[in-house]
Design a protein around this motif. Sequence first.
Motif, short mmCIF file in Angstrom:
data_model
loop_
_atom_site.label_atom_id
_atom_site.label_comp_id
_atom_site.label_asym_id
_atom_site.label_seq_id
_atom_site.Cartn_x
_atom_site.Cartn_y
_atom_site.Cartn_z
N LEU A 127 -21.00 -41.26 -11.57
CA LEU A 127 -20.42 -40.24 -11.42
C LEU A 127 -18.84 -39.96 -11.77
O LEU A 127 -18.71 -39.29 -12.54
N VAL A 128 -18.19 -40.75 -11.07
CA VAL A 128 -16.83 -40.61 -11.42
C VAL A 128 -16.16 -41.78 -12.64
O VAL A 128 -16.22 -42.78 -12.41
N ALA A 129 -15.69 -41.04 -13.51
CA ALA A 129 -15.02 -41.91 -14.66
C ALA A 129 -13.40 -42.13 -14.16
O ALA A 129 -13.37 -43.58 -14.62
N ALA A 130 -12.85 -41.30 -13.60
CA ALA A 130 -11.55 -41.68 -13.00
C ALA A 130 -11.04 -40.91 -11.85
O ALA A 130 -11.38 -39.66 -11.97
N GLY A 131 -10.69 -41.43 -11.06
CA GLY A 131 -10.28 -40.75 -9.90
C GLY A 131 -8.80 -40.38 -9.73
O GLY A 131 -8.29 -40.33 -10.87
N ALA A 132 -8.35 -39.75 -8.66
CA ALA A 132 -7.14 -38.97 -8.62
C ALA A 132 -5.88 -40.11 -8.65
O ALA A 132 -6.18 -41.19 -8.24
N SER A 133 -4.99 -39.61 -9.34
CA SER A 133 -3.85 -40.81 -9.67
C SER A 133 -3.00 -40.68 -8.36
O SER A 133 -2.92 -40.02 -7.55
N PRO A 134 -2.09 -41.75 -8.22
CA PRO A 134 -1.07 -41.70 -7.15
C PRO A 134 -0.11 -40.51 -7.06
O PRO A 134 0.19 -40.05 -6.05
N ARG A 135 0.12 -39.91 -8.44
CA ARG A 135 0.99 -38.89 -8.17
C ARG A 135 0.12 -37.54 -7.26
O ARG A 135 0.69 -36.92 -6.66
N GLY A 136 -1.10 -37.52 -7.81
CA GLY A 136 -2.13 -36.63 -7.15
C GLY A 136 -1.94 -36.74 -5.64
O GLY A 136 -2.09 -35.83 -4.87
N LEU A 137 -2.16 -37.91 -5.05
CA LEU A 137 -2.01 -38.36 -3.70
C LEU A 137 -0.86 -37.90 -3.07
O LEU A 137 -0.70 -37.13 -2.15
N SER A 138 0.17 -38.23 -3.89
CA SER A 138 1.52 -37.58 -3.25
C SER A 138 1.80 -36.13 -3.05
O SER A 138 2.22 -35.79 -2.31
N TYR A 139 1.05 -35.54 -4.32
CA TYR A 139 1.20 -33.94 -4.09
C TYR A 139 0.11 -33.44 -3.08
O TYR A 139 0.61 -32.60 -2.51
N LEU A 140 -0.93 -34.16 -2.80
CA LEU A 140 -1.79 -33.76 -1.58
C LEU A 140 -0.97 -33.81 -0.35
O LEU A 140 -1.02 -32.86 0.45
#
Length: 350
Positions: free
Chosen positions: A276-289
């Motif tokens: 399903l997943v070709a690329a997951g969330a980035s570290p920047r995305g996690l910090s935004y979360l």
Amino acid sequence: MPHDDKIDSGVSVGRSDLSEWRTRAQRFEAEIAKAVVGQERVIRLLTIALFARGHVLLEGDVGVGKTTLLRAAARCVGGAYERIEGTIDLMPGDLIYHTYLAEDGRPRVEEGPVLRAGENLAIFFFNEINRARPQVHSLLLRLMAERSVSAFNREFRFPHLVVFADRNRVEREETFELPAAARDRFLMEIAITTPTDAEARRALAFDPRFHDGDRLIGGLEPNILSYAELNDVGHAIQSEIKTSEALERYVLDLWQAVRNPAAGGIMIPGVDTQRLVAAGASPRGLSYLVRAARVAAWLDGRNMAVPEDVRAVFFETMAHRIFFEPVYEMRREIIARELIDALFETVAVP
């Protein structure tokens, strides 16, 4: 240099100040709701984004109130509000300057929408961003990432800027999909749909005050949030709202599961989660979360973020950062929701 991954602060904001600012945030939400009815969750997410100092991509059909929402927010935030329309012939320079022939027949150059207000620019709205060319997206990416642009042999900075963009989901002709790097710069992607509440629908159709947008916006209380102070308040929120070790483990488990759902035991009917997943969330995305979850906790009057805060903002901050294999990409909206719902059911909550 201001940067959307960092919140610069020059003034100390204490806990008592944050309590007063929470009251102002509630006033802001109540005022916006006078102009945009039936969109309480959207208004809350917009408020979170403003205090988290992140950019927002709005999605929705034509006429659901996206522009009204941003005009209302701009009035209640204060500062300058500028917008530009995405078109197939828009060029990067159109954001920075425009040329014309003056009455004397000589060419003139004037500052465009990005430069016009200088450092007072608080909200920049890019309407129908997917109609603009990739070259325009590249310039916008720098504006979002660094809150600055170079023009006329100098650098212009916009320390208070938040970019909002709108993507029309109905018409697909003459459109350009946003690249992954640009989408990752948006703190949130927020979907706006037609209100389902019967009373809200009735008001939008029959109440004359919703038929005159200028009068509606002009009647809102201005400058509730005082745009020039939001960087300092945002910094204080991130410093004051804590996260426990248990919550941190939970967030990291969610991140791992969304990057490799099959290994995390995630199952979705009709979907091979191993492919399903070709690329997951980035570290920047996690910090935004985490940044958004802290603001959500603060708005609810807590000094520590809890799993409910993470879950409240997870879809809007993470779904657009998950890239599916092509066979599933056409059903992105449905599968992304199913994936995140399964994620919440599978990953243990502390």
